[in-house]
Design an enzyme around this catalytic site. Structure first.
Site, PDB file in Angstrom:
ATOM      1  CB  CYS A   1      13.090   9.541   8.392  1.00  0.00           C
ATOM      2  SG  CYS A   1      13.925   8.621   7.105  1.00  0.00           S
TER       3      CYS A   1
ATOM      4  CE  LYS B   1      -1.699   2.806   3.071  1.00  0.00           C
ATOM      5  NZ  LYS B   1      -1.691   4.061   2.304  1.00  0.00           N
TER       6      LYS B   1
HETATM    7  P1  NAD Z   1       2.341   8.258   8.115  1.00  0.00           P
HETATM    8  O1  NAD Z   1       2.697   7.447   9.290  1.00  0.00           O
HETATM    9  O2  NAD Z   1       1.231   9.245   8.219  1.00  0.00           O
HETATM   10  O3  NAD Z   1       1.912   7.324   6.878  1.00  0.00           O
HETATM   11  C1  NAD Z   1       2.749   6.287   6.424  1.00  0.00           C
HETATM   12  C2  NAD Z   1       1.906   5.244   5.743  1.00  0.00           C
HETATM   13  O4  NAD Z   1       1.057   4.637   6.713  1.00  0.00           O
HETATM   14  C3  NAD Z   1       0.995   5.780   4.654  1.00  0.00           C
HETATM   15  O5  NAD Z   1       0.925   4.856   3.605  1.00  0.00           O
HETATM   16  C4  NAD Z   1      -0.340   5.869   5.364  1.00  0.00           C
HETATM   17  O6  NAD Z   1      -1.449   5.802   4.506  1.00  0.00           O
HETATM   18  C5  NAD Z   1      -0.278   4.657   6.258  1.00  0.00           C
HETATM   19  N1  NAD Z   1      -1.169   4.690   7.414  1.00  0.00           N
HETATM   20  C6  NAD Z   1      -1.739   5.765   8.008  1.00  0.00           C
HETATM   21  N2  NAD Z   1      -2.514   5.360   9.044  1.00  0.00           N
HETATM   22  C7  NAD Z   1      -2.418   4.007   9.107  1.00  0.00           C
HETATM   23  C8  NAD Z   1      -2.975   3.014   9.965  1.00  0.00           C
HETATM   24  N3  NAD Z   1      -3.780   3.325  10.969  1.00  0.00           N
HETATM   25  N4  NAD Z   1      -2.632   1.736   9.749  1.00  0.00           N
HETATM   26  C9  NAD Z   1      -1.795   1.394   8.760  1.00  0.00           C
HETATM   27  N5  NAD Z   1      -1.265   2.283   7.902  1.00  0.00           N
HETATM   28  C10 NAD Z   1      -1.560   3.581   8.079  1.00  0.00           C
HETATM   29  O7  NAD Z   1       3.682   8.925   7.627  1.00  0.00           O
HETATM   30  P2  NAD Z   1       3.900   9.914   6.438  1.00  0.00           P
HETATM   31  O8  NAD Z   1       3.334  11.225   6.840  1.00  0.00           O
HETATM   32  O9  NAD Z   1       3.452   9.307   5.151  1.00  0.00           O
HETATM   33  O10 NAD Z   1       5.505   9.984   6.385  1.00  0.00           O
HETATM   34  C11 NAD Z   1       6.232  10.783   7.223  1.00  0.00           C
HETATM   35  C12 NAD Z   1       6.778   9.992   8.406  1.00  0.00           C
HETATM   36  O11 NAD Z   1       7.512   8.874   7.951  1.00  0.00           O
HETATM   37  C13 NAD Z   1       7.768  10.782   9.229  1.00  0.00           C
HETATM   38  O12 NAD Z   1       7.507  10.634  10.597  1.00  0.00           O
HETATM   39  C14 NAD Z   1       9.114  10.196   8.882  1.00  0.00           C
HETATM   40  O13 NAD Z   1      10.100  10.341   9.838  1.00  0.00           O
HETATM   41  C15 NAD Z   1       8.758   8.800   8.620  1.00  0.00           C
HETATM   42  N6  NAD Z   1       9.768   8.203   7.740  1.00  0.00           N
HETATM   43  C16 NAD Z   1      10.657   7.311   8.274  1.00  0.00           C
HETATM   44  C17 NAD Z   1      11.624   6.750   7.471  1.00  0.00           C
HETATM   45  C18 NAD Z   1      12.616   5.766   8.026  1.00  0.00           C
HETATM   46  O14 NAD Z   1      13.153   4.999   7.252  1.00  0.00           O
HETATM   47  N7  NAD Z   1      12.854   5.743   9.309  1.00  0.00           N
HETATM   48  C19 NAD Z   1      11.681   7.065   6.123  1.00  0.00           C
HETATM   49  C20 NAD Z   1      10.760   7.969   5.618  1.00  0.00           C
HETATM   50  C21 NAD Z   1       9.791   8.513   6.447  1.00  0.00           C
END
Ligand code: NAD
Length: 501
Positions: A298, A189
Site C-alpha cells: 500500500c 478475520k
Molecule cells: P480487500 O479489500 O479485497 O480485502 C481485505 C479484507 O477484507 C480481506 O480479509 C477480505 O476478505 C475482506 N473483505 C472483502 N470483502 C469484504 C466485505 N464486503 N466486508 C468486509 N470485509 C470484506 O483487499 P486485499 O486485496 O486483501 O488487499 C489489498 C488492498 O489492501 C490494497 O488496496 C492495499 O492498498 C490495501 N492495503 C492497505 C494497507 C494500509 O495500511 N493502508 C496495508 C495493506 C494493504
C-alpha cells in the site's frame, strides 16, 4: 534479471496441507466447508481452512462480549496485560521461522522479507505492551475551588479486525496488540488467502496466558464473514485494512449501530525526485519501493515524479537497477520478487501493463526465459501523463510510472492530484525544497531522502481516501478507547436552578 529455479526448495513445502480452524471462546470449530490455499509460487495446496459462516460470527461476537463484560480482562492491572503482550512477543520470536514460512507459502512474498516482517511484528507487540501502562488519562485540578475532573480512557468494547493478504502477520500486529493493550476483546478475520500465520498467533496468545474468549478468529471470505462482522450490532469498532472499495463498504455497513471505524486503505504514492538529489541513492531506494512485495504494497512508490533536467538519466538508472533484481522462488533467501498472490490480481496487473503499452512508453524488458505462472517482472513506463490510469489507479504490482515535472509547485500539484493520501517520498539536496514539499503534500507519511522506514514509535495512516485513523505510535492504543469525562463537585453548586417560591 536473475532467474531462480522455483523447484530448488520444494523440501520446505508441506507434505499435506496445514489445517486451520475457527477459534471461538477458546475452542476450535469447524463449519463443514473448507477453503484450500495453494502456494502462488509452487502451485501446490499448502493449507486448508474452515470457511466461516455468519452464524460463527454471531457465536464469536457473543464469546468476545462475554469476555469483555466479564471485566476480568478490561479491569486487569495494566502491568499484567503488558506481561501477556510481552510474552506473546517472545513466543512470536521463538516461532518466527514458522510464521514467516506460512506467510511465504500463502502470499508468495520472499522469505528474507517475511522474516523481517515477523521481527518487526514482534517489536510492535513489545511496543504495545509498553503503551499498556500509559493510558493514564487526564486530571483537572484547575477548574475552580469546588470542581475536580478526570478524563478516563475506557476500552471501546468488542473490536472486529479484518486484514488483507499482502502483509498478513505484520498487519494483524499493527492492530491486535493495541486493541488488547486497551482492554478490548476481539473477533478477527484474516484474508482468505493467508489465514495460517493468524491461526498460529491464536496458539501463541493462548500460550502467553490470554484468557479464552478475549481473542476469537473466524476465517473466511469477505462475504459472508467480513460482511457479517462489519454489520454486527454487537461489535463496537471495526479495524480494517484492505482496498478502498471494501473500506467504503465497511464504513457503510458500520452505520447500523454507528460503530467506530479505523481503516487503512489504498495508495497511489508519489516519489518525487529533484535534480539536486543524490540520484544513485534515490534510484536504489525507489526501485525497492516499487518492487517491494512484488509491488503489492500500500505504501509502494508507484508514481515516480522526476524533475525534467534529470528525468532521462534518472529513469535510465532505475531501469538499469531493475535488471539486477532477483525474481523467483520466494523460499530462496536471495529472491527479491516472488509471484503475485493470485490469478485475479495477476490478470489485473497484466491488463494495466497492456493498456500502458498502448498509451505510454515501456522502458523495461522481461528476460526471454521469464518465469511463468503468476510472476510479473518489474515494468517501468515513462511518458506517463497525470490523467492516465497508470498514474491514477492503485495497480498493486511491480509497475512504475514516470511523470516529469518542473519545480516545487508543479511537483506538489501532481503529487496531490489523486484521491489517495497514504505516503510520499521526496528526494532533494535542498532543505528549502524538502520543507516546502513536506508542507505541501497531502499524505500520512512523507519520507525525505529515505523510503519505507516505519519504526513502531511513528504513527501510520492516510489522508483522503487512504483511510481513517492511525496505527502505531503513541496514539495507537487510544484508537481502541472511548473517552469518559468525569466531573466531581467538591463543594456546593454555584446556584440553585429551581427557585422555591
Ligand atoms: P480487500 O479489500 O479485497 O480485502 C481485505 C479484507 O477484507 C480481506 O480479509 C477480505 O476478505 C475482506 N473483505 C472483502 N470483502 C469484504 C466485505 N464486503 N466486508 C468486509 N470485509 C470484506 O483487499 P486485499 O486485496 O486483501 O488487499 C489489498 C488492498 O489492501 C490494497 O488496496 C492495499 O492498498 C490495501 N492495503 C492497505 C494497507 C494500509 O495500511 N493502508 C496495508 C495493506 C494493504
Amino acid at each position: 534479471m536473475t532467474l531462480i529455479d522455483v523447484k530448488k526448495h520444494h523440501h520446505l513445502l508441506p507434505a499435506t496441507p496445514r489445517v486451520n480452524k475457527a477459534l471461538i471462546g477458546g475452542t476450535w470449530h469447524e463449519s463443514g466447508e473448507w477453503m484450500e490455499r495453494s502456494s502462488p509460487a509452487h502451485e501446490i495446496p499448502v493449507s486448508k481452512t474452515v470457511a466461516g459462516t455468519a452464524a460463527m460470527v454471531d457465536q464469536a461476537v457473543a464469546a468476545a462480549r462475554a469476555a469483555f463484560d466479564g471485566t476480568s480482562w478490561k479491569r486487569l492491572y495494566a502491568g499484567e496485560r503488558a506481561a501477556i503482550l510481552g510474552k506473546a512477543a517472545e513466543l512470536i520470536r521463538a516461532r518466527a521461522e514458522e510464521l514467516a514460512l506460512w506467510d511465504v507459502l500463502e502470499s508468495g512474498k520472499p522469505i528474507s522479507q517475511a522474516l523481517d516482517e515477523v521481527a518487526g511484528a514482534a517489536d510492535l507487540w513489545d511496543y504495545a505492551a509498553a503503551l499498556t501502562r500509559t493510558l493514564t488519562g487526564e486530571s483537572h485540578n484547575t477548574l475552580g475551588p469546588d470542581t475536580l475532573a478526570m478524563v478516563l480512557h475506557e476500552p471501546v468494547g468488542v473490536v472486529g479486525i479484518i486484514t488483507p493478504w499482502n502483509f498478513p502477520f505484520l498487519i494483524i500486529s499493527q492492530k491486535l496488540p493495541y486493541a488488547l493493550a486497551a482492554g478490548c476483546a476481539v473477533v478477527m478475520k484474516p484474508s482468505e488467502f493467508t489465514p495460517s500465520s493468524t491461526t498460529i498467533l491464536c496458539e501463541i496468545l493462548a500460550a502467553a496466558g490470554l484468557p479464552d474468549g478475549v481473542v476469537n478468529m473466524v476465517p473466511g471470505t469477505g462475504d459472508p464473514v467480513g460482511a457479517a462482522l462489519t454489520a454486527h450490532g454487537g461489535v463496537d469498532m471495526i479495524s480494517f485494512t484492505g482496498s478502498t472499495a471494501v473500506g467504503k463498504a465497511t464504513v457503510a455497513a458500520s452505520a447500523g449501530n454507528l460503530k467506530k471505524v479505523s481503516a487503512e486503505l489504498g495508495g497511489k504514492n508519489p516519489a518525487i525526485v529533484f535534480a539536486d538529489a543524490d540520484l544513485d541513492e534515490a534510484a536504489d531506494a525507489l526501485v525497492m519501493g516499487a518492487v517491494f512485495n512484488a509491488g503489492q504494497c500500500c505504501v509502494g512508490s508507484s508514481r515516480l515524479l522526476v524533475e525534467k533536467p534529470v528525468a532521462e538519466a534518472f529513469t535510465a538508472k532505475v531501469v538499469d537497477l531493475m535488471t539486477h533484481l532477483r525474481v523467483g522462488d520466494p523460499l530462496d533467501e536471495a529472491t527479491q520478487i516472488g509471484p503475485i498472490v493470485n490469478a485475479r490480481q495477476h490478470h489485473r496487473i497484466m491488463q494495466y501493463i497492456e493498456t500502458g503499452n498502448r498509451k505510454a512508453r515501456l522502458r523495461t524488458q522481461a528476460p526471454e526465459t521469464a518465469a511463468q505462472g503468476l510472476f510479473v517482472y518489474p515494468h517501468v513506463f515513462d511518458r506517463v501523463s497525470p490523467g492516465m490510469d497508470l498514474a491514477r489507479d492503485e495497480i498493486f504490482g511491480p509497475v512504475l510510472s514516470v511523470i516529469e515535472f518542473s519545480g516545487v509547485d508543479e511537483a506538489v500539484r501532481i503529487a496531490n492530484d489523486t484521491s489517495y493520501g497514504l505516503s510520499s517520498a521526496v528526494w532533494t539536496g535542498s532543505v528549502d525544497t524538502a520543507l516546502r514539499m513536506v508542507r505541501g503534500i497531502e499524505a500520512g507519511t512523507v519520507w525525505v531522502n529515505t523510503y519505507l522506514e516505519g519504526p513502531a514509535e511513528l504513527p501510520f495512516g492516510g489522508f483522503k481516501q487512504s483511510g481513517l485513523g492511525r496505527e502505531n505510535g503513541k496514539a495507537a492504543i487510544e484508537e481502541y478507547t472511548e473517552l469518559k469525562t468525569v466531573v466531581l463537585r467538591t463543594g456546593p453548586r454555584p446556584a440553585r436552578y429551581v427557585q422555591l417560591r
